[in-house]
Design an enzyme around this catalytic site. Structure first.
Site, PDB file in Angstrom:
ATOM      1  N   CYS A  81       0.863  -1.185   0.000  1.00 45.41           N
ATOM      2  CA  CYS A  81       0.000   0.000   0.000  1.00 45.41           C
ATOM      3  C   CYS A  81       0.893   1.226   0.000  1.00 45.41           C
ATOM      4  O   CYS A  81       1.595   1.481   0.981  1.00 45.41           O
ATOM      5  CB  CYS A  81      -0.920   0.009   1.211  1.00 45.41           C
ATOM      6  N   HIS A 177      -3.185  -5.007 -10.234  1.00 44.20           N
ATOM      7  CA  HIS A 177      -3.972  -3.865 -10.699  1.00 44.20           C
ATOM      8  C   HIS A 177      -4.464  -4.092 -12.125  1.00 44.20           C
ATOM      9  O   HIS A 177      -3.736  -4.624 -12.966  1.00 44.20           O
ATOM     10  CB  HIS A 177      -3.144  -2.582 -10.665  1.00 44.20           C
ATOM     11  N   GLU A 226     -10.760  -0.673  -4.669  1.00 42.97           N
ATOM     12  CA  GLU A 226      -9.757  -1.558  -4.084  1.00 42.97           C
ATOM     13  C   GLU A 226     -10.346  -2.876  -3.600  1.00 42.97           C
ATOM     14  O   GLU A 226     -11.504  -2.942  -3.175  1.00 42.97           O
ATOM     15  CB  GLU A 226      -9.058  -0.869  -2.910  1.00 42.97           C
ATOM     16  N   CYS A 235      -5.232   5.862  -3.781  1.00 41.55           N
ATOM     17  CA  CYS A 235      -4.555   4.562  -3.737  1.00 41.55           C
ATOM     18  C   CYS A 235      -3.157   4.763  -4.312  1.00 41.55           C
ATOM     19  O   CYS A 235      -3.007   5.057  -5.499  1.00 41.55           O
ATOM     20  CB  CYS A 235      -5.324   3.523  -4.543  1.00 41.55           C
ATOM     21  N   GLY A 238      -2.191   2.150  -6.802  1.00 42.61           N
ATOM     22  CA  GLY A 238      -3.059   2.371  -7.951  1.00 42.61           C
ATOM     23  C   GLY A 238      -2.583   3.522  -8.812  1.00 42.61           C
ATOM     24  O   GLY A 238      -2.644   3.467 -10.049  1.00 42.61           O
TER      25      GLY A 238
END
Length: 306
Positions: A81, A177, A226, A235, A238
């Site tokens: 993260c 992703h 997510e 994110c 992301g």
């Protein structure tokens, strides 16, 4: 766990570009939390409320300073993260757990290096993007694809959800992703498409779904649905995945400003084989204590299987 029904734990609430976290100090010993505890803590009505819980732990190797675990709001552990990594740095500095500005941290899939800057922002070395289907993981059997510039666009059939097919660039930034180009993030069907993509059998570990709007060669808007959370205000991984995908599609230069719902991130990537660098804010919101039930059960858990 404590012998009595509840135990009191200390926590810090933090946010990075609106992506919010509960941070727990386990450097002196494990709190012994399970999936139900993480769900309880993350619940915005019955617990504290957060997108994810970060557990700060001692390093297990001589070449790192710390380790940490990341649990989503549904209690499941995830690999990486980016926004959480920035909050992690701010936390260990503010708590006096380190005096270093550059910190090497063990995460589930390797090591990341974090730099606390003098301007209050944090830069994270997010590593090298991976496009290997086995790593994501992704099962591409029977799916059509096409090439655009250096990117592979996979066609994802969403007819089971009553939606039109979408094309996505797939990659891992330490977690999986799927990046979709959209004309306007404000009108994108983020929840409907996000849920449908995550439910596809092609993604056995599910996937984070990014909705990318290109504003220029150095500017983008992004919304992300997510895994285990739903849509978040930002994110970090992301944003990195979106910039990498856009770069591979020939749409971006090497430095891109990414505007998320909760704030702005800056992503630097020079292309194949190079490391992605992410810079953004990390803010402490408040500190507190909470009585944690030994076996917390939320109303939403009645029909939930962990």
């Amino acid at each position: 766990m404590a012998d009595n029904a509840d135990m009191k734990i200390r926590f810090t609430k933090m946010q990075g570009a609106g992506n919010d976290f509960i941070v727990l100090d386990e450097t002196r010993g494990s709190l012994g939390l399970n999936r139900a505890h993480y769900r309880f803590l993350a619940d915005r009505r019955y617990g504290i409320g957060a997108d994810q819980i970060l557990s700060v732990r001692p390093a297990t190797r001589l070449d790192t300073d710390f380790a940490y675990a990341i649990h989503n709001a549904d209690g499941g552990e995830v690999e990486h993260c980016g926004n959480g990594a920035r909050c992690f740095v701010r936390y260990v500095l503010e708590q006096g757990l380190t005096g270093k500005d550059t910190i090497a941290v063990e995460v589930k899939r390797g090591t990341i290096v974090l730099l606390a800057r003098q301007d209050g922002l944090v830069t994270v070395d997010m590593g090298i993007p991976v496009f290997d289907a086995a790593v994501l993981p992704f099962h591409p059997e029977a799916l059509s694809r096409r090439q655009q510039q250096q990117a592979t666009l996979w066609q994802l059939d969403l007819s089971a959800a009553g939606l039109a097919p979408v094309e996505a660039v797939l990659l891992s930034m330490g977690n999986p992703h799927a990046v979709l180009l959209v004309p306007d993030t404000r009108t994108a069907q983020v929840e409907a498409i996000g849920r449908a993509v995550q439910a596809l059998p092609a993604f056995p570990a599910s996937v984070n779904v990014g909705f990318l709007q290109v504003l220029g060669r150095d500017h983008a808007r992004l919304r992300v649905y997510e895994r285990g959370v739903g849509e978040t205000l930002a994110c970090g991984t992301g944003a990195c995945a979106a910039v990498v995908a856009g770069h591979q599609l020939g749409l971006f230069d090497s430095r891109v400003q990414v505007d998320a719902l909760g704030g702005t991130l800056h992503i630097d990537w020079e292309g194949d084989g190079s490391r992605v660098m992410m810079t953004g804010p990390a803010t402490t919101v408040f500190h507190g204590e909470i009585d944690l039930p030994e076996f917390p059960v939320l109303p939403t858990d009645m029909n939930h299987t962990a």
